[in-house]
Design a protein around this motif. Structure first.
Motif, PDB file in Angstrom:
ATOM      1  N   ASN A 149       0.873  -1.350   0.037  1.00 38.34           N
ATOM      2  CA  ASN A 149      -0.078  -0.007   0.049  1.00 38.34           C
ATOM      3  C   ASN A 149       0.806   1.122   0.061  1.00 38.34           C
ATOM      4  OD1 ASN A 149      -2.151  -1.575   0.233  1.00 38.34           O
ATOM      5  ND2 ASN A 149      -2.712  -0.984   2.250  1.00 38.34           N
ATOM      6  N   TYR A 150       0.233   2.156  -0.708  1.00 36.31           N
ATOM      7  CA  TYR A 150       1.124   3.524  -0.897  1.00 36.31           C
ATOM      8  C   TYR A 150       0.225   4.606  -0.339  1.00 36.31           C
ATOM      9  CZ  TYR A 150       4.583   0.793  -3.201  1.00 36.31           C
ATOM     10  OH  TYR A 150       5.496  -0.041  -3.335  1.00 36.31           O
ATOM     11  N   GLU A 151       0.278   5.211   0.561  1.00 34.99           N
ATOM     12  CA  GLU A 151      -0.647   6.070   1.130  1.00 34.99           C
ATOM     13  C   GLU A 151      -0.110   7.707   1.351  1.00 34.99           C
ATOM     14  OE1 GLU A 151      -1.334   4.283   5.218  1.00 34.99           O
ATOM     15  OE2 GLU A 151      -0.625   2.357   4.197  1.00 34.99           O
ATOM     16  N   ASP A 152      -1.189   8.634   1.606  1.00 37.37           N
ATOM     17  CA  ASP A 152      -0.937  10.033   1.743  1.00 37.37           C
ATOM     18  C   ASP A 152      -0.371  10.587   0.372  1.00 37.37           C
ATOM     19  OD1 ASP A 152      -1.841  10.559   4.337  1.00 37.37           O
ATOM     20  OD2 ASP A 152      -0.160   9.667   5.124  1.00 37.37           O
ATOM     21  N   LEU A 153      -1.037  10.226  -0.974  1.00 39.72           N
ATOM     22  CA  LEU A 153      -0.454  10.189  -1.970  1.00 39.72           C
ATOM     23  C   LEU A 153      -0.943  11.417  -2.766  1.00 39.72           C
ATOM     24  CD1 LEU A 153      -0.848   6.769  -3.643  1.00 39.72           C
ATOM     25  CD2 LEU A 153       1.400   8.015  -3.003  1.00 39.72           C
ATOM     26  N   GLU A 163       3.856  10.609   3.107  1.00 39.83           N
ATOM     27  CA  GLU A 163       3.843  11.986   3.770  1.00 39.83           C
ATOM     28  C   GLU A 163       5.274  12.343   4.634  1.00 39.83           C
ATOM     29  OE1 GLU A 163       2.983  15.866   4.847  1.00 39.83           O
ATOM     30  OE2 GLU A 163       1.804  14.727   3.602  1.00 39.83           O
ATOM     31  N   PRO A 164       6.144  13.047   4.347  1.00 38.35           N
ATOM     32  CA  PRO A 164       7.495  13.291   5.324  1.00 38.35           C
ATOM     33  C   PRO A 164       7.325  13.444   6.665  1.00 38.35           C
ATOM     34  CG  PRO A 164       7.548  14.653   3.004  1.00 38.35           C
ATOM     35  CD  PRO A 164       6.228  13.997   3.247  1.00 38.35           C
ATOM     36  N   GLY A 165       7.923  12.727   7.365  1.00 37.62           N
ATOM     37  CA  GLY A 165       7.847  12.944   8.921  1.00 37.62           C
ATOM     38  C   GLY A 165       6.892  11.993   9.337  1.00 37.62           C
ATOM     39  N   ARG A 166       6.009  11.268   8.483  1.00 35.11           N
ATOM     40  CA  ARG A 166       4.831  10.629   9.094  1.00 35.11           C
ATOM     41  C   ARG A 166       5.375   9.138   9.224  1.00 35.11           C
ATOM     42  NH1 ARG A 166      -1.376  10.573   7.171  1.00 35.11           N
ATOM     43  NH2 ARG A 166      -2.520  10.601   9.595  1.00 35.11           N
ATOM     44  N   HIS A 167       4.955   8.474  10.463  1.00 31.35           N
ATOM     45  CA  HIS A 167       5.694   7.063  10.479  1.00 31.35           C
ATOM     46  C   HIS A 167       4.363   5.961  10.096  1.00 31.35           C
ATOM     47  CE1 HIS A 167       7.426   3.364  11.732  1.00 31.35           C
ATOM     48  NE2 HIS A 167       6.297   3.199  12.806  1.00 31.35           N
ATOM     49  N   THR A 168       3.356   6.208  10.621  1.00 33.69           N
ATOM     50  CA  THR A 168       1.979   5.381  10.051  1.00 33.69           C
ATOM     51  C   THR A 168       0.893   6.346   9.900  1.00 33.69           C
ATOM     52  OG1 THR A 168       1.386   5.255  12.578  1.00 33.69           O
ATOM     53  CG2 THR A 168       2.887   3.266  11.444  1.00 33.69           C
ATOM     54  N   VAL A 169      -0.273   6.284  10.736  1.00 37.24           N
ATOM     55  CA  VAL A 169      -1.119   7.021  10.463  1.00 37.24           C
ATOM     56  C   VAL A 169      -1.397   8.247  11.661  1.00 37.24           C
ATOM     57  CG1 VAL A 169      -2.481   5.856   8.690  1.00 37.24           C
ATOM     58  CG2 VAL A 169      -2.697   5.323  11.111  1.00 37.24           C
ATOM     59  N   GLU A 170      -0.347   8.411  12.211  1.00 38.85           N
ATOM     60  CA  GLU A 170      -0.509   9.345  13.327  1.00 38.85           C
ATOM     61  C   GLU A 170      -0.884  10.639  12.901  1.00 38.85           C
ATOM     62  OE1 GLU A 170       3.604   9.869  12.187  1.00 38.85           O
ATOM     63  OE2 GLU A 170       2.255   8.101  12.501  1.00 38.85           O
ATOM     64  N   VAL A 213       6.194   7.681  16.812  1.00 39.94           N
ATOM     65  CA  VAL A 213       6.669   8.279  15.577  1.00 39.94           C
ATOM     66  C   VAL A 213       7.556   7.588  14.879  1.00 39.94           C
ATOM     67  CG1 VAL A 213       7.762  10.542  15.167  1.00 39.94           C
ATOM     68  CG2 VAL A 213       6.056  10.537  16.951  1.00 39.94           C
ATOM     69  N   SER A 214       8.729   7.011  15.413  1.00 38.75           N
ATOM     70  CA  SER A 214       9.557   6.626  14.466  1.00 38.75           C
ATOM     71  C   SER A 214       9.659   5.216  14.427  1.00 38.75           C
ATOM     72  CB  SER A 214      11.273   7.010  15.326  1.00 38.75           C
ATOM     73  OG  SER A 214      11.123   6.599  16.598  1.00 38.75           O
ATOM     74  N   ALA A 215       9.065   4.297  15.136  1.00 36.81           N
ATOM     75  CA  ALA A 215       8.864   3.028  15.198  1.00 36.81           C
ATOM     76  C   ALA A 215       7.693   2.325  15.646  1.00 36.81           C
ATOM     77  CB  ALA A 215      10.418   2.343  15.808  1.00 36.81           C
ATOM     78  N   ASN A 216       7.626   1.083  15.503  1.00 41.09           N
ATOM     79  CA  ASN A 216       6.290   0.360  16.131  1.00 41.09           C
ATOM     80  C   ASN A 216       6.675   0.182  17.612  1.00 41.09           C
ATOM     81  OD1 ASN A 216       4.496   0.425  13.952  1.00 41.09           O
ATOM     82  ND2 ASN A 216       5.488  -1.502  13.278  1.00 41.09           N
ATOM     83  N   HIS A 217       5.859   0.692  18.534  1.00 41.19           N
ATOM     84  CA  HIS A 217       6.092   0.675  19.983  1.00 41.19           C
ATOM     85  C   HIS A 217       4.903  -0.405  20.633  1.00 41.19           C
ATOM     86  CE1 HIS A 217       7.845   1.540  23.850  1.00 41.19           C
ATOM     87  NE2 HIS A 217       6.640   1.955  24.234  1.00 41.19           N
ATOM     88  N   ASP A 218       5.372  -1.176  21.352  1.00 35.41           N
ATOM     89  CA  ASP A 218       4.485  -2.027  22.290  1.00 35.41           C
ATOM     90  C   ASP A 218       4.336  -1.176  23.821  1.00 35.41           C
ATOM     91  OD1 ASP A 218       2.827  -3.901  23.419  1.00 35.41           O
ATOM     92  OD2 ASP A 218       4.314  -5.640  23.133  1.00 35.41           O
ATOM     93  N   TYR A 219       3.140  -0.934  23.825  1.00 34.88           N
ATOM     94  CA  TYR A 219       2.518  -0.290  24.992  1.00 34.88           C
ATOM     95  C   TYR A 219       1.847  -1.161  25.985  1.00 34.88           C
ATOM     96  CZ  TYR A 219       3.188   4.518  22.947  1.00 34.88           C
ATOM     97  OH  TYR A 219       3.910   5.704  22.564  1.00 34.88           O
ATOM     98  N   ARG A 220       1.574  -2.211  25.547  1.00 39.91           N
ATOM     99  CA  ARG A 220       0.921  -3.198  26.468  1.00 39.91           C
ATOM    100  C   ARG A 220       1.347  -3.381  28.083  1.00 39.91           C
ATOM    101  NH1 ARG A 220       0.607  -8.161  22.406  1.00 39.91           N
ATOM    102  NH2 ARG A 220       2.559  -7.433  22.418  1.00 39.91           N
ATOM    103  N   GLY A 221       2.840  -3.317  27.925  1.00 40.11           N
ATOM    104  CA  GLY A 221       3.402  -3.435  29.334  1.00 40.11           C
ATOM    105  C   GLY A 221       3.269  -2.055  30.163  1.00 40.11           C
TER     106      GLY A 221
END
Length: 222
Positions: free
Chosen positions: A165-169, A193-200, A212-220
């Motif tokens: 998938n290619y987004e923010d086109l 989109e420059p500066g955008r990591h996922t859909v934040e 912002v820069s990587a997938n982070h696991d918040y569950r803990g």
């Protein structure tokens, strides 16, 4: 949405695909897939096996792949099920290509969020390259399809090309992606989109800042 129909079952089609069978690698994969299902429920493997067959056809033809009727017959025989049941699945789900496609299958979302964010401009950019909805270019490189929502509304407009998938086109960003693919490169998938990591929220992140820069696991942490 493009019209869906089966490629005619011609002698030429039979000559090309009538002897379809798993290659050695996919024969092992097919056995692994079928083994996931309980005894008596092996026919439930029809969807992953159709995908595997489409990918094998794609590897043979240097395209995204598709499902000729003899290939669907092979799947039916492999799972001991009526051919019509296999055809029903293949024709219902648009992930399966029923006719030959190009090396790159460009699927432009035209549903409301993408339309409001400029999908018409993306279709125009494709048209400028000689693409027409429901057709493959003469060089066999591109097949263009307009599709319904593919679930990337927060980063609309978006396009799926083969498995990515290619987004923010914008038209310009899509042109850059298509140029890279035509050169044999692998452009960055996801948001463009420059500066955008996922859909934040672009430039306005107030929560989940570690994403912002990587997938982070918040569950803990919750």
């Amino acid at each position: 949405m493009a019209d869906r129909y089966l490629e005619p079952d011609t002698p030429e089609l039979r000559a090309r695909w009538g002897n379809f069978a798993w290659n050695a690698e996919n024969a092992e994969k097919a056995q692994e897939v079928v083994a996931r299902y309980p005894e008596g429920r092996q026919r439930s493997a029809v969807m992953p096996l159709l995908d595997l067959a489409q990918r094998q056809v794609g590897a043979d033809t240097q395209t995204q792949g598709w499902l000729p009727i003899p290939v669907m017959e092979y799947i039916a025989g492999y799972l001991d099920m009526p051919v019509i049941r296999v055809v029903e699945v293949a024709t219902f789900y648009t992930m399966y290509n029923l006719v030959p496609v190009g090396r790159f299958h460009v699927q432009v979302c035209g549903t409301t969020p993408c339309m409001l964010r400029g999908s018409d401009d993306l279709l125009s950019a494709c048209k400028a390259r000689g693409m027409h909805k429901g057709h493959t270019t003469d060089d066999g490189l591109w097949t263009l399809t307009e599709v319904e929502c593919m679930g990337n509304c927060a980063s609309a407009p978006m396009v799926q090309i083969n498995d990515d998938n290619y987004e923010d086109l914008t038209a310009e960003r899509l042109d850059a992606v298509l140029d890279a693919l035509a050169r044999g490169e692998s452009p960055k998938a996801g948001t463009q989109e420059p500066g955008r990591h996922t859909v934040e929220p672009a430039g306005a992140l107030s929560t989940l800042k570690d994403m912002v820069s990587a997938n982070h696991d918040y569950r803990g942490e919750w």
